[in-house]
Design an enzyme around this catalytic site. Sequence first.
Site, PDB file in Angstrom:
ATOM      1  N   LYS A 187      -9.197   8.839   5.388  1.00 53.12           N
ATOM      2  CA  LYS A 187      -8.570   8.164   4.248  1.00 53.12           C
ATOM      3  C   LYS A 187      -7.198   7.618   4.651  1.00 53.12           C
ATOM      4  O   LYS A 187      -6.521   8.163   5.521  1.00 53.12           O
ATOM      5  CB  LYS A 187      -8.427   9.135   3.069  1.00 53.12           C
ATOM      6  CG  LYS A 187      -9.759   9.652   2.538  1.00 53.12           C
ATOM      7  CD  LYS A 187     -10.537   8.548   1.836  1.00 53.12           C
ATOM      8  CE  LYS A 187     -11.885   9.040   1.348  1.00 53.12           C
ATOM      9  NZ  LYS A 187     -12.899   9.161   2.390  1.00 53.12           N
ATOM     10  N   ASP A 188      -6.796   6.570   3.945  1.00 51.42           N
ATOM     11  CA  ASP A 188      -5.532   5.897   4.242  1.00 51.42           C
ATOM     12  C   ASP A 188      -4.349   6.853   4.157  1.00 51.42           C
ATOM     13  O   ASP A 188      -4.285   7.707   3.271  1.00 51.42           O
ATOM     14  CB  ASP A 188      -5.306   4.751   3.255  1.00 51.42           C
ATOM     15  CG  ASP A 188      -6.341   3.656   3.403  1.00 51.42           C
ATOM     16  OD1 ASP A 188      -6.094   2.728   4.175  1.00 51.42           O
ATOM     17  OD2 ASP A 188      -7.393   3.757   2.746  1.00 51.42           O
ATOM     18  N   LYS A 189      -3.399   6.645   5.059  1.00 48.65           N
ATOM     19  CA  LYS A 189      -2.159   7.418   5.018  1.00 48.65           C
ATOM     20  C   LYS A 189      -1.260   6.939   3.889  1.00 48.65           C
ATOM     21  O   LYS A 189      -0.678   7.745   3.156  1.00 48.65           O
ATOM     22  CB  LYS A 189      -1.427   7.302   6.360  1.00 48.65           C
ATOM     23  CG  LYS A 189      -0.081   8.003   6.383  1.00 48.65           C
ATOM     24  CD  LYS A 189       0.518   8.019   7.776  1.00 48.65           C
ATOM     25  CE  LYS A 189       1.835   8.796   7.797  1.00 48.65           C
ATOM     26  NZ  LYS A 189       2.341   8.980   9.176  1.00 48.65           N
ATOM     27  N   LYS A 220      -3.857  14.351  -1.496  1.00 49.19           N
ATOM     28  CA  LYS A 220      -2.741  14.221  -0.560  1.00 49.19           C
ATOM     29  C   LYS A 220      -2.067  12.868  -0.756  1.00 49.19           C
ATOM     30  O   LYS A 220      -2.691  11.923  -1.234  1.00 49.19           O
ATOM     31  CB  LYS A 220      -3.221  14.368   0.888  1.00 49.19           C
ATOM     32  CG  LYS A 220      -4.200  13.285   1.330  1.00 49.19           C
ATOM     33  CD  LYS A 220      -4.611  13.466   2.770  1.00 49.19           C
ATOM     34  CE  LYS A 220      -5.547  12.360   3.232  1.00 49.19           C
ATOM     35  NZ  LYS A 220      -4.927  11.016   3.225  1.00 49.19           N
ATOM     36  N   GLN A 258       0.846  -1.195   0.000  1.00 44.12           N
ATOM     37  CA  GLN A 258       0.000   0.000   0.000  1.00 44.12           C
ATOM     38  C   GLN A 258       0.880   1.243   0.000  1.00 44.12           C
ATOM     39  O   GLN A 258       1.364   1.687   1.029  1.00 44.12           O
ATOM     40  CB  GLN A 258      -0.927  -0.013   1.221  1.00 44.12           C
ATOM     41  CG  GLN A 258      -2.110   0.922   1.066  1.00 44.12           C
ATOM     42  CD  GLN A 258      -3.133   0.736   2.165  1.00 44.12           C
ATOM     43  OE1 GLN A 258      -3.371  -0.377   2.603  1.00 44.12           O
ATOM     44  NE2 GLN A 258      -3.732   1.825   2.600  1.00 44.12           N
TER      45      GLN A 258
END
EC number: 5.4.99.27
Length: 357
Positions: free
Chosen positions: A75-77, A46, A18
């Site tokens: 949201k995912d980092k 981002k 990821q």
Amino acid sequence: MDRFYSLSHSSIDFHFKQTPRDFVVEEVPLYEFCGEGEHLILFVRKKGISTLELVSMIAKYLGIKNKEIGYAGLKDKHAMTKQYISLHKKYEEKMDTFEHEDVKILSKTYHNNKIRIGHLNGNKFYIKLKKVNPTSALKIDEALKNIASFGMPNYFGYQRFGTDGNNHIDGELIAKGEKKERNPKVRQLLISAYQSHLFNLWLSRRLEINSLIQNFDVKELEPLLNIPQDELLKMKSQKHPFKLISGDIMEHYPYGRLFEFIGEAHDFDRFNAKDISVTGLLCGKKAKHSTGLSREIEKDFDDEINEDGARRYAWVFPKDIDGRYKDEEAQYELNFYLPKGCYATVLIEEIAKRKIV
């Protein structure tokens, strides 16, 4: 936890990590923004930073509190993400000069209310799988066709359980009063992880039952599952891979009221048509319980904790699924849409039929 998967193929070997390059998320808002009002709506891209880090960064830049900035979901980092945030339009001029190497404001508009948690329909995903050979690519093609036709289990993803995967353990202790946590947000996060863990265990058990129903005769199943023969015959006759059981709690899809499944033919048709779906229990107060045979299974994954419970879709229907194999790069690219609250990594694990972390 080890869990059952819905697809019947053997596990597929590929590499997935990821990263912002290989994992892209775009938020789909709940409503159209009207173009006027006192709230400035920014569409922000981002990479490598979380939603909460983004909010803190902008709040610090403007000299305001984090709570003055609205957002629909976290949201995912470890991804490239595009999402909407809101703030009072009096900050518009200063935001015009905001700069950060990992953040770009793509567009802006206005609306008459602040964006709040849950104000989204879902998310669009672009994901890249690597080290994929031609045989694996064909298996991925078939897996995606199956998911497009029938849907997939709505497990909570590994992200729900923390970096070590053990948040649910502390959550159970806190929920039962055996451990204290002063920070209310952390407390809620940990208890939610415990509720999610029980949900995942229940869903895995239901998928295990589905597998047994598909692979054994009714005479073999009756003593094995302790389910009456007439109910087993009904389950055997169902075309859908997720077998409904009398007493299941259904919900209109993608949102709507809850109701009890009593085995009527038109409800099977509506499930196959993706108009309704089955739900699972998030244990706690105020939650509607299944009944009959369904409850006999569910009660093993229930806990009477002093927190609000709920129902969650146990089965969801991804949309706009598209996959492409790039032979020269040994890569497989896929796009799809998931409703809010669903995890793209769960879909990847369903394809792989194994854990990916």
